[in-house]
Design an enzyme around this catalytic site. Sequence first.
Site, PDB file in Angstrom:
ATOM      1  CE  LYS A 158      -3.170   6.606   7.311  1.00  0.00           C
ATOM      2  NZ  LYS A 158      -2.696   5.520   6.679  1.00  0.00           N
ATOM      3  CD  GLU A 200      -3.512   7.069   3.476  1.00  0.00           C
ATOM      4  OE1 GLU A 200      -3.973   6.504   4.344  1.00  0.00           O
ATOM      5  OE2 GLU A 200      -2.482   6.572   2.843  1.00  0.00           O
ATOM      6  CE  LYS A 201     -14.152   8.141   1.560  1.00  0.00           C
ATOM      7  NZ  LYS A 201     -15.060   8.974   1.600  1.00  0.00           N
ATOM      8  CE1 TYR A 202      -9.932   5.568  10.136  1.00  0.00           C
ATOM      9  CE2 TYR A 202     -12.369   5.581  10.015  1.00  0.00           C
ATOM     10  CZ  TYR A 202     -11.250   5.087  10.879  1.00  0.00           C
ATOM     11  OH  TYR A 202     -11.143   4.354  11.710  1.00  0.00           O
ATOM     12  CG  HIS A 208      -3.048  -4.943   8.861  1.00  0.00           C
ATOM     13  ND1 HIS A 208      -2.214  -3.884   8.961  1.00  0.00           N
ATOM     14  CD2 HIS A 208      -1.842  -5.827   8.298  1.00  0.00           C
ATOM     15  CE1 HIS A 208      -0.903  -3.871   8.823  1.00  0.00           C
ATOM     16  NE2 HIS A 208      -0.802  -5.113   8.528  1.00  0.00           N
ATOM     17  CG  ASN A 289       6.277  -2.758   7.915  1.00  0.00           C
ATOM     18  OD1 ASN A 289       6.014  -1.451   8.112  1.00  0.00           O
ATOM     19  ND2 ASN A 289       5.394  -3.408   7.959  1.00  0.00           N
ATOM     20  NE  ARG A 291       9.274  -4.806  11.433  1.00  0.00           N
ATOM     21  CZ  ARG A 291       8.445  -3.909  11.122  1.00  0.00           C
ATOM     22  NH1 ARG A 291       8.718  -2.740  10.515  1.00  0.00           N
ATOM     23  NH2 ARG A 291       7.132  -4.170  11.561  1.00  0.00           N
ATOM     24  CB  VAL A 294       6.731 -10.114  15.102  1.00  0.00           C
ATOM     25  CG1 VAL A 294       6.185 -11.135  16.088  1.00  0.00           C
ATOM     26  CG2 VAL A 294       7.440  -8.937  15.657  1.00  0.00           C
TER      27      VAL A 294
HETATM   28  C1  MV4 Z   1      -5.612   3.983   8.099  1.00  0.00           C
HETATM   29  C2  MV4 Z   1      -6.989   3.485   8.622  1.00  0.00           C
HETATM   30  C3  MV4 Z   1      -8.188   3.852   8.112  1.00  0.00           C
HETATM   31  N1  MV4 Z   1      -8.006   4.393   6.598  1.00  0.00           N
HETATM   32  N2  MV4 Z   1      -5.539   4.659   7.083  1.00  0.00           N
HETATM   33  C4  MV4 Z   1      -3.196   2.415  11.611  1.00  0.00           C
HETATM   34  C5  MV4 Z   1      -1.709   1.899  11.659  1.00  0.00           C
HETATM   35  C6  MV4 Z   1      -1.131   2.272  10.254  1.00  0.00           C
HETATM   36  N3  MV4 Z   1      -0.030   1.406   9.864  1.00  0.00           N
HETATM   37  C7  MV4 Z   1      -2.095   2.686   9.682  1.00  0.00           C
HETATM   38  N4  MV4 Z   1      -3.261   2.696  10.178  1.00  0.00           N
HETATM   39  C8  MV4 Z   1      -4.732   2.983   9.698  1.00  0.00           C
HETATM   40  N5  MV4 Z   1      -4.767   3.916   8.704  1.00  0.00           N
HETATM   41  C9  MV4 Z   1      -6.778   4.902   6.413  1.00  0.00           C
HETATM   42  N6  MV4 Z   1      -6.545   5.777   5.021  1.00  0.00           N
HETATM   43  C10 MV4 Z   1      -7.102   2.846   9.777  1.00  0.00           C
HETATM   44  C11 MV4 Z   1      -5.739   2.347  10.282  1.00  0.00           C
HETATM   45  C12 MV4 Z   1      -5.980   1.670  11.671  1.00  0.00           C
HETATM   46  C13 MV4 Z   1      -5.481   0.367  11.545  1.00  0.00           C
HETATM   47  C14 MV4 Z   1      -4.766  -0.110  10.200  1.00  0.00           C
HETATM   48  C15 MV4 Z   1      -4.382  -1.582  10.521  1.00  0.00           C
HETATM   49  C16 MV4 Z   1      -4.513  -2.184  11.729  1.00  0.00           C
HETATM   50  C17 MV4 Z   1      -4.840  -1.793  12.683  1.00  0.00           C
HETATM   51  C18 MV4 Z   1      -5.513  -0.498  12.772  1.00  0.00           C
HETATM   52  C19 MV4 Z   1      -6.106  -0.099  13.685  1.00  0.00           C
HETATM   53  C20 MV4 Z   1      -6.749   1.467  13.654  1.00  0.00           C
HETATM   54  C21 MV4 Z   1      -6.471   2.182  12.655  1.00  0.00           C
END
Ligand code: MV4
Length: 448
Positions: A158, A200-202, A208, A289, A291, A294
């Site tokens: 990232k 980061e670890k994925y 979310h 964030n 702010r 929405v």
């Molecule tokens: C991630 C992830 C999986 N693992 N980080 C996308 C938006 C940004 N705010 C962070 N995001 C992500 N970070 C790790 N370590 C997957 C996403 C991500 C995602 C996160 C929140 C909502 C929708 C998403 C869609 C695709 C990927």
Amino acid sequence: MFDKILIANRGEIALRIVRACREMGIKSVAVHSTADADAMHVRMADEAICIGPPPSSESYLSVPAIVSACEISGAQAIHPGYGFLSENASFVQILEDHNITFIGPTAEHIRIMGDKIAAKETMRKLGVPCVPGSEGGVATVKDAQRIGAEIGYPVIVKATAGGGGRGMKLARTEAEMESAFLTARSEAKSCFGNDEVYIEKYLTRPRHIEVQVFGDGKGAAVHLGERDCSLQRRHQKVMEEAPGPVITAEMRSKIGKICADAVAGINYRGAGTIEFLFEDGAFYFIEMNTRLQVEHPVTEMVFGVDLVREQIRVAEGLPMSFVQSDLELNGHAIEVRINAEKLPDFTPCPGTVTAYHAPGGLGVRVDSALYDGYTIPPYYDSLIGKLIVHGRDRPEALARLKRALGELIVDGIDTTIPLFDALLSEEDILTGNFDIHWLEKWLEENLG
Ligand code: MV4
């Protein structure tokens, strides 16, 4: 006490802020581009000032135009809404130099949270659980591979200047690391002018979940539970709810206290959102964030508070109007975003609204600046309204949402309304069984 506030935004959020000002007996000043001369936020505010031509860069993002409008109108404070200048630390710095109060956090807090590595390090030190990964920036392919081996694949690279899904690259295996790292770094350089990246670890199938926090800037802070915002398309939220369908009261109070203590620990002022990925019962911080968001109305509906009013209070140096023990979560709220977009591709489709009717009745809220005959200009975001419903529990909120959608009329343009009619017949939506990938997969299978 403020007697006049300038609103540096447009559309539904500008109107939302006008409403809070009016209830507090504060005069509001709308600013607008030439394309927005007949917009509802301009009509509803006490005063209006044209600040430039249609492109945002020359109007809603023009710091000199907005500061001049503020000085001409005699407003003592500026509310930025979301987007535009709401997370622009240099704007906040300039307001400080002009003795104009920014209704939001300090420039310093905005700057820290805008740097995703600094944000994560700050939160980690404050006791917030984070996604495992690199300690700070990663400079070379060799370091990236070493960290990948340590934390285990898949990993995600990232951009520290990124956020909201911009500037991320997935490496599923060690073989993909070199190219993920180099691509992320060069995209970060070209998109943000800063090539620093971290790893980061994925997490493969998280939700979310974001925690609403609020601070008075003097060390007092509260949390207002969480929102589940997993239903997204290309990092644009589509539907949000509070509380999260799988978050227990115990989890809420534990993560909520961690978040409230964290923002209290930095004397954070105003509304903030601490974003987590939630997988297998655990929270992992990703971003903060600084702010109003929405989707703030779902939190307002379940806690019965006016977050904009509280933002104005703390900007004036007043305490929040509640402490943690006053805040009680009541029922369930869901928001759907009505965009002027044509399905199945979500192509923006501005144009004239030939008929508009907003739903009503118990537990229904519509935040929109639409009106009959309004012509949506092509220059800005396609969000034209939010339908928010509240019920005693999730099934009641869902039934109310379906009923309210049936009453909503927006003729003359294409909107995302039909999407919600379809989603409300999906078993997974009705049971709350979804993660961050659910909607994109559904769209592919059903509209693709
Ligand atoms: C991630 C992830 C999986 N693992 N980080 C996308 C938006 C940004 N705010 C962070 N995001 C992500 N970070 C790790 N370590 C997957 C996403 C991500 C995602 C996160 C929140 C909502 C929708 C998403 C869609 C695709 C990927």
